[in-house]
Scaffold this active site. Sequence first.
Site, PDB file in Angstrom:
ATOM      1  N   ASP A   1     129.400 -45.093 -11.676  1.00 43.80           N
ATOM      2  CA  ASP A   1     129.032 -44.601 -13.000  1.00 43.80           C
ATOM      3  C   ASP A   1     129.770 -43.322 -13.364  1.00 43.80           C
ATOM      4  OD1 ASP A   1     127.763 -43.164 -11.011  1.00 43.80           O
ATOM      5  OD2 ASP A   1     125.765 -43.800 -11.554  1.00 43.80           O
TER       6      ASP A   1
ATOM      7  N   ASP B   1     113.210 -42.421  -8.511  1.00 47.31           N
ATOM      8  CA  ASP B   1     112.489 -43.470  -9.247  1.00 47.31           C
ATOM      9  C   ASP B   1     113.056 -44.859  -8.932  1.00 47.31           C
ATOM     10  OD1 ASP B   1     114.882 -43.328 -10.499  1.00 47.31           O
ATOM     11  OD2 ASP B   1     114.114 -42.897 -12.501  1.00 47.31           O
TER      12      ASP B   1
ATOM     13  N   HIS C   1     116.138 -45.928  -9.021  1.00 44.72           N
ATOM     14  CA  HIS C   1     117.275 -46.433  -9.775  1.00 44.72           C
ATOM     15  C   HIS C   1     118.520 -46.491  -8.903  1.00 44.72           C
ATOM     16  CE1 HIS C   1     118.115 -42.057 -10.842  1.00 44.72           C
ATOM     17  NE2 HIS C   1     119.293 -42.463 -10.417  1.00 44.72           N
TER      18      HIS C   1
ATOM     19  N   GLU D   1     118.382 -47.244 -14.873  1.00 45.43           N
ATOM     20  CA  GLU D   1     117.084 -46.574 -14.899  1.00 45.43           C
ATOM     21  C   GLU D   1     115.965 -47.609 -14.858  1.00 45.43           C
ATOM     22  OE1 GLU D   1     117.098 -43.456 -14.660  1.00 45.43           O
ATOM     23  OE2 GLU D   1     118.469 -42.450 -16.034  1.00 45.43           O
TER      24      GLU D   1
END
Lengths: 381, 430
Positions: free
Chosen positions: A91, A160, A162, A167
Amino acid sequence: MASYCLPLGEGACWMLTTTRRLVVRDNQATASEYVAEYIIQRINAFAPTATRPFVLGLPTGSSPQQVYAILVAAFREKRISFKHVITFNMDEYVGLPSAHPQSYHTFMYNHLFSHIDIDPSNVHILDGNAPDLESECAAYEAAIRKAGGIELFLGGIGPDGHVAFNEPGSSLNSRTRVKTLAYDTILANSRFFGDDLGKVPRMALTVGVATVLAAKEVVIIITGAHKALALQKCIEGPVNHMWTLSSLQMHQHALIVVDEDATLELQVKTVKYFKSIEGVAKECGYDQMVPSEIARQNAERAAEEAEMKALLESKGNGTKANGANGGLMVNGTPQRAVTPDIIPDRMSSRISDPPIPEGMMKENGELKMSNMHSRMPVPAY
Amino acid sequence: MDPRIPEAASVTSSKLIKFTNCRLLRGDSLVKADLWISPETGRVLHGQDVFYSQKLGPSKVIDLGGKILAPGFVETQVNGGFGFDFSNECDNLSDYAKGVNKIRKGLVQFGVTSFLPTITSQKTTLYKKVLPFLKPSSSIRSASQGAEILGAHCEGPFINPCRNGIHPKSVLVKPEDGFASLAECYGADNLQGGSNSTVRLVTIAPELPGAIDAIADLDARGIIASIGHSTTTYEHAISALSAGASTITHLFNAMEPLHHRNPGIFGLLGVPSSNKPFFGLIADGIHLHATCINLAWHAHREGCILVTDAMFAAGLPDGVYDWTNGDRIEKKGQVLHLVDSDGKIAGSASTMIECINNFRNWTGASIAESLTAASRTPARMLGIDGVKGVLEPGADADLVVLDDSEDAEGWKSLKIEQVWKFGEMVFKAD
């Protein structure tokens, strides 16, 4: 099954032939070392050349940073070369200049690329400043395909769950695309931008969950107590788009390397189970590596697939989990059998049709039409 | 290409050198990073940009095995060395040019890649004759010439006879007509101003008549005015600062000592930090007590500049040597005294790397801080930050490679391994 694992019984053998692995190490340093050494071993076993390069997917973040440091050290010790390695990064932020200290271009340059012998034209990182972001993403997927797909995708996860910038709530079928960052992520990343939320880019380009899962092998490093819940959700929980890494349960060759802290939320039996797999594998005399021979010998694989197909055809419909290729000895080292692709059948096909009551059938083979109430028993009053 | 990257940091050819496995001086610390340079442009490249945008790899990789890579030293006070003095009045000017070249080539072995040749107080005829040989040499970016001349430092003759040091009193003058007096002495042609000015820095005593006006005029032309060889009071020194003086020539030496009711020039280090001047320190172990160096360093770190004040006798055997204006200098080890002068110190015979090592051990400054005092800080003082004294993209590829060690007594020392000028290696230790 092969003779070397017979004493363990059929069940154990099956466990060993799966390659979804969780490796637990004492701390971040040893976990990073395991991952780095694993990658080195994989690349060296693959023996990449200019015409047959090794395609490596790479993340940024604090967990992989130590892995990179070990890879750089190994390069200096001449234990590994990246000359014929092609890389694809996960990314990059949108709109951040690539020379910005917080860009992933900068991270990768500082921690890995500048120290090794990789050819700059073999390095791929999404361009967050491309005039047309959508076509940048499409071109990225095309470049991955052109390189022959990713052989090994290294990744980390966020607290979380991801993976890359996928996400919570991202489609598990997603491909490379523009993604808006979750408020949590912006908040967490603001520490890199002088605690100014306004300076944190709000969008990123990221490979999709499906892009990661399409890799032949996925290796994830997860360290620290703050990621324990995410690990638990991804390993013990159901496949769930709110914890995108849980999709890894669907991958054939997944390796998750964690430190003790990251296991805090796991059940004791889960940790013990995976530790025992590693122990048993060692007793049997082989490590937990995906035999690169297999990844490499596509011809052999094709032959297996043909054999499998023939087998399935001869047995009619039915789900068959494994070929007869277990326990190969290649160059004197035991190699695990391949887990072949599952060819699903329709569940309904396994259920035989119920017998049709007498008198319900017309002569031409069709069911007779009748009122539904006629099938009800006559009440007793 | 990233629009924020200076054009000078890009490259057109694939002839690139990458230093790897080294500790780079970046900001206040040594960081493990690589440095890309172009021997063609003689400048530091933006390695990351070359890698990603231009898809170029280095044609040569130099593994420094963990050694330190720092900017070449910038020396603002070099009187001479190797038997030659910039204040020499040679019978034949070609001998002067030869002497200058000898020093330029000699200085690089001490890690000095650019410097201000310094002329002590002389008769006006000498300035006009020799200054043209000391103009900035950067028009020819050639590594083979050795250390680069950034322009001359004129230490006098506008100084106070009471604090003349070893400068002959007979040649000292007062700048009564302000800048006009300076122009008359040095030659107006040598005071062009800016970074191409032949005279780059003037040491002047602000208490002399006309000195404050001269300082203001120097500052307006972009020539640096430095307070020194002076008996000035703190109050008057503040006026000099307001007029545009930005630095102090060899702090503590040739000035009134600190008095608690009259802090003098040293007191300038106590003004609010935005106004504090730069200051030179001779850390040769002879000119100053170690604790004074420590004191000055802690008073104003960002302004601390290490200078050698090296003389022609630096690098010569012990003995008595003729100097200018009929004076003679005696060299014993590293100590230089003016003969028949009650033991006045006559400059030093030390090298920049020795001063850096002394400074580091006496102050407890980090390696990065010690090197900065000999590179980036003098460059900032001279207004050439970003070009000299840093390893940023676009800066000149003037480099030193240093090895770091510590002896049994705990004395830490840096040793020069390699020196590079404009992207070419000009010195390598055996």
